[in-house]
Design a protein around this motif. Structure first.
Motif, PDB file in Angstrom:
ATOM      1  N   ASN A   3       0.793  -1.246   0.000  1.00  0.00           N
ATOM      2  CA  ASN A   3       0.000   0.000   0.000  1.00  0.00           C
ATOM      3  C   ASN A   3       0.817   1.284   0.000  1.00  0.00           C
ATOM      4  OD1 ASN A   3      -2.542  -1.199  -0.214  1.00  0.00           O
ATOM      5  ND2 ASN A   3      -2.541  -1.635   1.993  1.00  0.00           N
ATOM      6  N   GLU A   4       2.145   1.187  -0.095  1.00  0.00           N
ATOM      7  CA  GLU A   4       2.990   2.385  -0.203  1.00  0.00           C
ATOM      8  C   GLU A   4       3.192   2.693  -1.688  1.00  0.00           C
ATOM      9  OE1 GLU A   4       4.670   4.476   1.960  1.00  0.00           O
ATOM     10  OE2 GLU A   4       3.409   3.520   3.491  1.00  0.00           O
ATOM     11  N   PRO A   5       2.841   3.905  -2.120  1.00  0.00           N
ATOM     12  CA  PRO A   5       3.017   4.224  -3.540  1.00  0.00           C
ATOM     13  C   PRO A   5       4.486   4.347  -3.932  1.00  0.00           C
ATOM     14  CG  PRO A   5       2.108   6.090  -2.309  1.00  0.00           C
ATOM     15  CD  PRO A   5       2.248   4.971  -1.341  1.00  0.00           C
ATOM     16  N   ILE A   6       4.796   3.864  -5.114  1.00  0.00           N
ATOM     17  CA  ILE A   6       6.157   3.941  -5.650  1.00  0.00           C
ATOM     18  C   ILE A   6       6.061   4.425  -7.087  1.00  0.00           C
ATOM     19  CG2 ILE A   6       8.256   2.637  -6.205  1.00  0.00           C
ATOM     20  CD1 ILE A   6       7.233   0.488  -4.265  1.00  0.00           C
ATOM     21  N   GLY A   7       6.863   5.412  -7.441  1.00  0.00           N
ATOM     22  CA  GLY A   7       6.860   5.926  -8.807  1.00  0.00           C
ATOM     23  C   GLY A   7       8.131   5.536  -9.544  1.00  0.00           C
ATOM     24  N   ARG A   8       8.090   5.728 -10.863  1.00  0.00           N
ATOM     25  CA  ARG A   8       9.233   5.453 -11.739  1.00  0.00           C
ATOM     26  C   ARG A   8       9.866   4.093 -11.451  1.00  0.00           C
ATOM     27  NH1 ARG A   8       8.565  10.192 -13.725  1.00  0.00           N
ATOM     28  NH2 ARG A   8       8.833  12.105 -12.558  1.00  0.00           N
ATOM     29  N   VAL A   9       8.987   3.106 -11.427  1.00  0.00           N
ATOM     30  CA  VAL A   9       9.420   1.739 -11.138  1.00  0.00           C
ATOM     31  C   VAL A   9      10.330   1.225 -12.248  1.00  0.00           C
ATOM     32  CG1 VAL A   9       8.511  -0.622 -11.127  1.00  0.00           C
ATOM     33  CG2 VAL A   9       7.416   1.142  -9.756  1.00  0.00           C
ATOM     34  N   ASP A  10      11.401   0.544 -11.863  1.00  0.00           N
ATOM     35  CA  ASP A  10      12.246  -0.110 -12.866  1.00  0.00           C
ATOM     36  C   ASP A  10      12.628  -1.511 -12.369  1.00  0.00           C
ATOM     37  OD1 ASP A  10      14.287   0.191 -11.021  1.00  0.00           O
ATOM     38  OD2 ASP A  10      15.171   1.923 -12.024  1.00  0.00           O
ATOM     39  N   ALA A  11      13.337  -2.225 -13.207  1.00  0.00           N
ATOM     40  CA  ALA A  11      13.653  -3.624 -12.917  1.00  0.00           C
ATOM     41  C   ALA A  11      14.417  -3.766 -11.604  1.00  0.00           C
ATOM     42  CB  ALA A  11      14.468  -4.213 -14.070  1.00  0.00           C
ATOM     43  N   GLU A  12      15.392  -2.886 -11.400  1.00  0.00           N
ATOM     44  CA  GLU A  12      16.224  -2.987 -10.208  1.00  0.00           C
ATOM     45  C   GLU A  12      15.386  -2.819  -8.939  1.00  0.00           C
ATOM     46  OE1 GLU A  12      19.487  -0.261 -10.487  1.00  0.00           O
ATOM     47  OE2 GLU A  12      20.107  -0.697  -8.436  1.00  0.00           O
ATOM     48  N   MET A  13      14.500  -1.820  -8.985  1.00  0.00           N
ATOM     49  CA  MET A  13      13.629  -1.560  -7.838  1.00  0.00           C
ATOM     50  C   MET A  13      12.769  -2.775  -7.516  1.00  0.00           C
ATOM     51  SD  MET A  13      11.405   1.867  -7.970  1.00  0.00           S
ATOM     52  CE  MET A  13      12.420   3.182  -8.519  1.00  0.00           C
ATOM     53  N   LEU A  14      12.211  -3.380  -8.570  1.00  0.00           N
ATOM     54  CA  LEU A  14      11.337  -4.537  -8.342  1.00  0.00           C
ATOM     55  C   LEU A  14      12.120  -5.707  -7.761  1.00  0.00           C
ATOM     56  CD1 LEU A  14       9.030  -4.436 -11.506  1.00  0.00           C
ATOM     57  CD2 LEU A  14       8.567  -3.584  -9.199  1.00  0.00           C
ATOM     58  N   ASP A  15      13.342  -5.901  -8.251  1.00  0.00           N
ATOM     59  CA  ASP A  15      14.159  -6.993  -7.704  1.00  0.00           C
ATOM     60  C   ASP A  15      14.481  -6.739  -6.234  1.00  0.00           C
ATOM     61  OD1 ASP A  15      14.058  -8.293 -10.097  1.00  0.00           O
ATOM     62  OD2 ASP A  15      16.059  -7.684 -10.759  1.00  0.00           O
ATOM     63  N   GLU A  16      14.733  -5.470  -5.896  1.00  0.00           N
ATOM     64  CA  GLU A  16      15.005  -5.133  -4.488  1.00  0.00           C
ATOM     65  C   GLU A  16      13.780  -5.415  -3.622  1.00  0.00           C
ATOM     66  OE1 GLU A  16      16.396  -1.084  -4.257  1.00  0.00           O
ATOM     67  OE2 GLU A  16      18.214  -1.586  -5.384  1.00  0.00           O
ATOM     68  N   LEU A  17      12.601  -5.067  -4.137  1.00  0.00           N
ATOM     69  CA  LEU A  17      11.381  -5.309  -3.363  1.00  0.00           C
ATOM     70  C   LEU A  17      11.146  -6.805  -3.168  1.00  0.00           C
ATOM     71  CD1 LEU A  17       8.980  -2.653  -4.918  1.00  0.00           C
ATOM     72  CD2 LEU A  17      10.006  -2.614  -2.638  1.00  0.00           C
ATOM     73  N   ALA A  18      11.399  -7.596  -4.226  1.00  0.00           N
ATOM     74  CA  ALA A  18      11.211  -9.050  -4.110  1.00  0.00           C
ATOM     75  C   ALA A  18      12.177  -9.620  -3.077  1.00  0.00           C
ATOM     76  CB  ALA A  18      11.408  -9.714  -5.469  1.00  0.00           C
TER      77      ALA A  18
END
Ligand code: FES
Length: 158
Positions: A137-152
């Motif tokens: 539920n925390e908004p995140i902008g300008r998502v990219d591959a690196e960010m998604l891998d960090e979140l996973a």
């Protein structure tokens, strides 16, 4: 992350009854059921249908029409990736597709270790910062591959 409680038919009936006076109660009931249990259990569908005096098929139709309703419990963390127009124009589909391949999930799927559920959403109001996402539920902008891998990775470790 989720304060969901285990399925309980009596509690579900209380939730249903509390919304019966509303005009068009089906969606508010489904939202409240999901809020309480973390998803819309299969057992809730006939129960709601009976309370609203509609067929199970109609109720199933409502549940499956709206992307918001989960049919199974979510993982410990939920990542929602925007698939609407503005985000698409900023490459969200490819970013999401590649990510889903890396984590071996499909839309709406949950990792085997229960760490992460990835869901689609259709505009989060973050269009100026496309591609947009919500992580727990925390908004995140300008998502990219690196960010998604960090979140996973964060999801796996927490
Ligand atoms: S289209 Fe993705 S946040 Fe609006």
């Amino acid at each position: 992350m989720s304060g969901a409680v285990p399925w309980n038919e009596a509690r579900a009936q209380e939730i249903i009854d509390a919304h019966l006076g509303l005009e068009g109660p089906a969606l508010p009931i489904l939202h409240a059921i999901q809020e309480e249990f973390g998803y819309v259990p299969e057992a809730a569908v006939p129960q709601i249908a009976q309370s609203l005096n509609i067929s199970r098929a109609e109720m199933h139709g409502v549940v499956s029409f709206y992307h918001d309703f989960r049919r199974a419990p979510a993982g410990r963390h939920v990542l929602k990736l925007c698939r609407a127009e503005s985000c698409q124009s900023m490459g969200s589909e490819k970013i999401a597709k590649d990510f889903l391949e890396r984590v071996k999930l499909e839309w709406g799927g949950t990792a085997n270790d229960g760490s992460l559920t990835v869901e689609a959403v259709y505009c989060l109001g973050l269009c100026a910062h496309s591609p947009g996402a919500l992580y727990d539920n925390e908004p995140i902008g300008r998502v990219d591959a690196e960010m998604l891998d960090e979140l996973a990775a964060e999801a796996r470790n927490s």
